[in-house]
Scaffold this motif. Structure first.
Motif, mmCIF file in Angstrom:
data_model
loop_
_atom_site.group_PDB
_atom_site.id
_atom_site.type_symbol
_atom_site.label_atom_id
_atom_site.label_comp_id
_atom_site.label_asym_id
_atom_site.label_seq_id
_atom_site.Cartn_x
_atom_site.Cartn_y
_atom_site.Cartn_z
ATOM 1 N N LEU A 44 -20.659 38.166 -2.148
ATOM 2 C CA LEU A 44 -20.314 36.784 -2.491
ATOM 3 C C LEU A 44 -21.529 35.870 -2.377
ATOM 4 C CD1 LEU A 44 -16.802 36.442 -0.806
ATOM 5 C CD2 LEU A 44 -17.316 36.727 -3.240
ATOM 6 N N ILE A 45 -22.354 36.081 -1.379
ATOM 7 C CA ILE A 45 -23.575 35.276 -1.251
ATOM 8 C C ILE A 45 -24.508 35.543 -2.424
ATOM 9 C CG2 ILE A 45 -25.652 34.942 0.142
ATOM 10 C CD1 ILE A 45 -23.924 35.506 2.623
ATOM 11 N N THR A 46 -24.626 36.802 -2.812
ATOM 12 C CA THR A 46 -25.456 37.156 -3.972
ATOM 13 C C THR A 46 -24.910 36.512 -5.235
ATOM 14 O OG1 THR A 46 -25.992 39.272 -2.926
ATOM 15 C CG2 THR A 46 -26.405 39.068 -5.289
ATOM 16 N N ALA A 47 -23.574 36.514 -5.393
ATOM 17 C CA ALA A 47 -22.964 35.881 -6.562
ATOM 18 C C ALA A 47 -23.240 34.384 -6.583
ATOM 19 C CB ALA A 47 -21.461 36.146 -6.577
ATOM 20 N N PHE A 48 -23.159 33.739 -5.411
ATOM 21 C CA PHE A 48 -23.442 32.304 -5.348
ATOM 22 C C PHE A 48 -24.889 32.017 -5.739
ATOM 23 C CE2 PHE A 48 -25.169 28.787 -2.831
ATOM 24 C CZ PHE A 48 -24.402 27.742 -3.325
ATOM 25 N N ARG A 87 -26.262 29.996 -8.930
ATOM 26 C CA ARG A 87 -27.072 28.800 -8.638
ATOM 27 C C ARG A 87 -28.377 28.815 -9.417
ATOM 28 N NH1 ARG A 87 -29.075 24.691 -8.249
ATOM 29 N NH2 ARG A 87 -29.457 23.338 -6.447
ATOM 30 N N TYR A 88 -28.968 29.980 -9.576
ATOM 31 C CA TYR A 88 -30.309 30.048 -10.151
ATOM 32 C C TYR A 88 -30.346 30.644 -11.560
ATOM 33 C CZ TYR A 88 -31.954 28.963 -5.478
ATOM 34 O OH TYR A 88 -32.184 28.338 -4.283
ATOM 35 N N THR A 89 -29.247 31.047 -12.098
ATOM 36 C CA THR A 89 -29.225 31.604 -13.454
ATOM 37 C C THR A 89 -28.937 30.503 -14.463
ATOM 38 O OG1 THR A 89 -28.448 33.738 -12.631
ATOM 39 C CG2 THR A 89 -28.158 33.297 -14.986
ATOM 40 N N PRO A 90 -29.797 30.318 -15.481
ATOM 41 C CA PRO A 90 -29.537 29.281 -16.486
ATOM 42 C C PRO A 90 -28.258 29.601 -17.252
ATOM 43 C CG PRO A 90 -31.812 30.047 -16.610
ATOM 44 C CD PRO A 90 -31.084 30.984 -15.711
ATOM 45 N N PRO A 91 -27.453 28.578 -17.573
ATOM 46 C CA PRO A 91 -26.210 28.839 -18.322
ATOM 47 C C PRO A 91 -26.518 29.228 -19.774
ATOM 48 C CG PRO A 91 -26.550 26.489 -18.053
ATOM 49 C CD PRO A 91 -27.613 27.154 -17.228
ATOM 50 N N VAL A 92 -25.674 30.081 -20.310
ATOM 51 C CA VAL A 92 -25.784 30.525 -21.701
ATOM 52 C C VAL A 92 -24.517 30.085 -22.431
ATOM 53 C CG1 VAL A 92 -25.994 32.497 -23.247
ATOM 54 C CG2 VAL A 92 -27.230 32.483 -21.068
ATOM 55 N N GLU A 101 -38.893 22.609 -16.689
ATOM 56 C CA GLU A 101 -38.859 23.252 -15.385
ATOM 57 C C GLU A 101 -38.220 22.314 -14.365
ATOM 58 O OE1 GLU A 101 -42.725 24.477 -14.176
ATOM 59 O OE2 GLU A 101 -42.618 26.374 -15.263
ATOM 60 N N GLY A 102 -37.172 22.831 -13.697
ATOM 61 C CA GLY A 102 -36.533 22.078 -12.632
ATOM 62 C C GLY A 102 -36.866 22.681 -11.284
ATOM 63 N N THR A 103 -36.286 22.112 -10.257
ATOM 64 C CA THR A 103 -36.527 22.650 -8.917
ATOM 65 C C THR A 103 -35.858 23.993 -8.718
ATOM 66 O OG1 THR A 103 -34.613 21.391 -8.134
ATOM 67 C CG2 THR A 103 -36.784 20.361 -7.922
ATOM 68 N N VAL A 104 -34.789 24.233 -9.506
ATOM 69 C CA VAL A 104 -34.039 25.484 -9.370
ATOM 70 C C VAL A 104 -34.100 26.308 -10.643
ATOM 71 C CG1 VAL A 104 -31.764 26.495 -8.949
ATOM 72 C CG2 VAL A 104 -32.493 24.477 -7.647
ATOM 73 N N GLN A 105 -33.844 25.683 -11.772
ATOM 74 C CA GLN A 105 -33.727 26.396 -13.038
ATOM 75 C C GLN A 105 -34.744 25.885 -14.043
ATOM 76 O OE1 GLN A 105 -29.709 25.817 -14.328
ATOM 77 N NE2 GLN A 105 -28.837 27.274 -12.873
ATOM 78 N N THR A 106 -35.101 26.768 -14.964
ATOM 79 C CA THR A 106 -35.919 26.413 -16.127
ATOM 80 C C THR A 106 -35.021 26.508 -17.351
ATOM 81 O OG1 THR A 106 -37.938 27.249 -15.104
ATOM 82 C CG2 THR A 106 -37.929 27.014 -17.504
ATOM 83 N N ILE A 107 -34.792 25.367 -18.019
ATOM 84 C CA ILE A 107 -33.804 25.280 -19.092
ATOM 85 C C ILE A 107 -34.528 25.100 -20.421
ATOM 86 C CG2 ILE A 107 -31.812 24.010 -19.965
ATOM 87 C CD1 ILE A 107 -31.248 23.127 -17.099
ATOM 88 N N GLN A 108 -34.067 25.834 -21.426
ATOM 89 C CA GLN A 108 -34.626 25.680 -22.768
ATOM 90 C C GLN A 108 -34.043 24.447 -23.437
ATOM 91 O OE1 GLN A 108 -33.902 28.977 -25.386
ATOM 92 N NE2 GLN A 108 -35.296 28.231 -26.961
ATOM 93 N N VAL A 109 -34.905 23.698 -24.133
ATOM 94 C CA VAL A 109 -34.481 22.495 -24.845
ATOM 95 C C VAL A 109 -34.906 22.602 -26.294
ATOM 96 C CG1 VAL A 109 -34.508 20.993 -22.823
ATOM 97 C CG2 VAL A 109 -36.601 21.324 -24.143
#
Length: 778
Positions: free
Chosen positions: A41-45, A49-54, A115-123
């Protein structure tokens, strides 16, 4: 008694798999499950938290049937589709050529990220003015640049070569930095929120980008009978994905239109080329036709034919008339030659010569006058002679005239014959000339009709080029789902929970499947259901080896030995001789607790006021002396067996003050020939004498798998307690003990399971070696 145990085990065997036991077997490791679930569960969280949404973006198009379109029918010159093949359309839609065009038009080989503090999001694009200066075809390797916005400019870092450039507000690009792009930094002044932000620009080769896009595009048919296709793509930027799908539909539609327009354009080009060629051919045919008519003096082939036939008929008529005159002249000439002097010549027989007809008329008149004068005057009358001479002269004149006339007719006939042959030749050439002329006219008509047909087709192709309809109809333009398709928190957490349960379950299953150790009496019952299990001795941490020093002990371990002592009585045969019962304690291999069980079983029996003798018959590796703190070489059984003068009662010792009825005979000195000593007859004598004095004789014998000591004396036993140890004894060894029982080598055998519940992890290993040595001290 034996039958009761056997029946009980047979019933247990028929019960099948004990679900409760299996569940409990796994639940013993509940900390594993809790720890694994918590980690999962911790790994899933952290993953969420760190995986960019698709996000998934989709659109729908309808493939139009071009056979029912607005295009004019153009036979074989214009490409037509009579039906729709969605598989072909799908392959075209996802072809590299289409993808490459989409990548070029949208410049997809240039990507932007924040680039964010947690995720890098494509724009879709940068908030800073960006202008790409490198041509897409010039990008042969991956390039990556990091942009860090500062108050006075942008710091650009080449992430591959790690070279740092600084672009100030006054100059977004200098000749020294040689960057493949330019930036408009004036926006930084109006947008203070951009300061401190990091952006990433990646450049990729066109081919790699097109192939990547090709793998991301999904196309599926909607229904079996439908002409609809569903297009989908997954990406981190909704806007960019929607642009890609909309552009893909546009490029595909444009490609289909261009395909059909290309056919029309090629048709127009072909017709224009043919026009030039046909015009040259038509001019050549016209000139040839004119030259043919001039050369053959033809105005109109039909008029010329009629005129030629009329001239030939007229010439033949004239020849016929001349030949008639010749015939009449020859007839008249023959009449002159064959007629008598007084014969008249025929008049008006059809000769066209008036002079001859006049001479004939004068001749006939002269003949008539001659005959009249001759009848009236006589032959010698001068008038008669004059009349006869006149007749002869006229006859000669007629003959000469006829010859001249015939000669004239012959000449005329020859001329007419020559002219008639000329006219016949002209008439005979008319069919050939007509054939040649018709061939020329046919070629002319073919070229003219082809010219007109191409002219018509040219107009049709021009119209089709102008009115070409779309290849597809857009049912739905690109739409994006509101929520991301990946990662989905409920599925990730459910998968983590399931994995947290299945991983330890799988590990335990493999452990249990690969485990070959015995753990409880159920394992014995499965293997040897006919042999009873009369006791299970639990494993107690920090237990003392000897637990019956106090006969009144009430510990679980003490109770288990009391139960064992009671069950031993059930397997002993009933006898009325009031002699002691001989009980052997043996095992398969070393370390299964044979001596431990023997000692405590004897103490349990003595605690119920029974007189008990414990004999250490394991002459190779004695262990009893360790538990009662006696010297290993103290005289015992081996001394008695070896020395015929030795009294076995002299070897009896008392090891426990609280058990006055408990006596022990140690093994004695380790002999070099234990098997020979045990079979010399003195051991049988010992047992017979001891049975007279003791209620129970407990014999601690040697293990059975490597030595035969126990089997040599097994016939003296009333019952054999066969020791196994949980988490130590291998299940494969149970077959060996089963064979001993079935073959009768061990009498009245029953199992005891020692150290039940010793470990929650079945990780023990064992060694079949039995460390015996003639001179061993340990």
């Amino acid at each position: 008694m034996d039958n009761s145990f056997n029946n009980m085990h047979t019933i247990d065997e028929g019960d099948g798999l004990d679900i409760k036991q299996e569940i409990g077997r796994y639940l013993r490791y509940w900390p594993w499950f809790i720890a694994t679930v918590a980690i999962a569960l911790i790994t899933a969280f952290l993953y969420l938290r760190y995986t960019p949404p698709v996000y998934e973006t989709y659109s729908k198009i309808k493939i139009l049937d071009e056979s029912g379109g607005l295009e004019l029918p153009t036979s074989a010159f214009i490409f037509k589709r009579s039906n729709i093949n969605l598989e072909n359309e799908t392959e075209i839609l996802t072809s590299y050529r289409i993808m490459n065009q989409v990548v070029r038009e949208l410049k997809l080989n240039t990507t932007f990220y924040i680039e964010g503090t947690v995720q890098t999001i494509q724009v879709e694009s940068l908030p800073i003015g960006f202008k790409q200066t490198i041509h897409p075809d010039s990008i042969t390797n991956n390039l990556s640049y990091n942009l860090k916005v500062k108050p006075n400019g942008v710091e650009v870092t080449d992430r591959i070569s790690e070279v740092v450039y600084f672009l100030s507000k006054n100059s977004s690009r200098t000749d020294e930095n040689n960057l493949p792009f330019e930036l408009d930094l004036n926006i930084i002044t109006s947008r203070a929120d951009l300061v401190g932000r990091n952006f990433v620009i990646n450049f990729s080769p066109l081919k790699n980008t097109a192939l990547n896009l090709k793998s991301r595009i999904g196309v599926s048919a909607i229904g079996k009978e439908s002409h609809l296709l569903r297009l989908s793509i997954k990406g981190g930027s909704k806007a960019l994905s929607e642009r890609i799908l909309n552009k893909l539909m546009n490029v595909f539609d444009r490609d289909g239109i261009q395909d059909r327009q290309l056919v029309s354009k090629r048709t127009l080009d072909f017709i224009d080329d043919r026009f030039v060629f046909l015009a040259q051919e038509l001019d050549s045919i016209e000139v040839g036709r004119q030259y043919f008519k001039e050369r053959n003096n033809i105005t109109d082939i039909q008029v010329d034919a009629e005129l030629g036939l009329g001239q030939r008929s007229q010439s033949e008529e004239e020849v016929f008339q001349i030949e008639s005159q010749l015939a009449l002249s020859r007839l008249l000439e023959n009449s002159l030659k064959s007629s008598a002097e007084s014969d008249l010549l025929p008049a008006n027989i059809g000769i066209s010569n008036n002079s001859i007809n006049g001479l004939i008329s004068e001749y006939n008149t002269a003949v008539i006058n001659r005959d009249k004068f001759l009848n009236s005057g006589g032959a010698n009358n001068p008038i008669v002679k004059q009349a006869v001479a006149q007749v002869e002269d006229l006859k000669a004149n007629i003959n000469r005239s006829l010859k001249n006339y015939v000669s004239q007719l012959e000449t005329s006939r020859q001329q007419y014959d020559q002219r008639n042959r000329k006219f016949s030749g002209k008439v005979a050439q008319i069919p050939e000339k007509e054939k040649l002329l018709r061939a020329i006219e046919r070629q002319q008509k073919i070229k003219e009709s082809l010219y007109l047909l191409l002219l018509q087709k040219r107009e049709e192709a021009a119209i089709n080029l102008a009115i070409t309809e779309p290849s597809i109809k857009v049912v739905e333009y690109a739409l994006s789902n509101y929520g991301p398709v990946s990662p989905k928190s409920n599925i990730v957490y459910a998968g983590a929970l399931l994995a947290g349960l299945l991983i330890p379950l799988g590990v335990l299953y493999l452990m249990f499947m690969l485990d070959t150790k015995l753990h409880s009496k159920e394992d014995i019952i499965k293997e040897n259901p006919q042999i009873p299990v009369i006791g299970e001795i639990p494993n107690i941490k920090n237990k003392e080896v000897v637990i019956f020093d106090d006969p009144n002990a009430r510990t679980p371990l003490a109770e288990s030995f009391r139960i064992l002592s009671s069950n031993v009585d059930y397997i002993l045969p009933a006898k009325d001789d009031h002699k002691g019962k001989v009980i052997y304690c043996t095992s398969t291999i070393k370390g299964e607790g044979k001596t431990y069980i023997s000692l405590n079983l004897s103490l349990a029996l003595s605690s119920i006021n029974k007189k008990v003798l414990l004999i250490g018959a394991d002459l190779r590796n004695p262990q009893i002396h360790i538990h009662i703190a006696q010297d290993r070489h103290k005289p015992g059984l081996s001394n008695y067996l070896h020395d015929v003068h030795y009294n076995w009662k002299d070897a009896i010792i008392k090891g426990f003050d609280k058990h006055p009825n408990h006596h022990i005979m140690l093994s004695g000195t380790i002999p070099p020939n234990p098997a020979q000593l045990l079979t010399n007859g003195r051991f049988s004598k010992l047992i017979a004498e001891a049975k007279e004095e003791y209620d129970y004789i407990i014999v601690d014998t040697a293990p059975t798998i490597l030595v035969t000591d126990t089997l040599l004396i097994s016939s003296l036993a009333d019952a054999t307690v066969y020791l196994t140890r949980a988490d130590f004894t291998d299940k494969s060894l149970l077959k060996f003990s089963k064979d001993l029982s079935e073959s009768g080598k061990l009498k009245n055998m029953a199992y005891v399971v020692n150290s039940v519940g010793a470990s929650k992890s079945y990780g023990y290993s064992y060694n079949y070696g039995y460390n015996y040595g003639y001179n061993s001290e340990d």
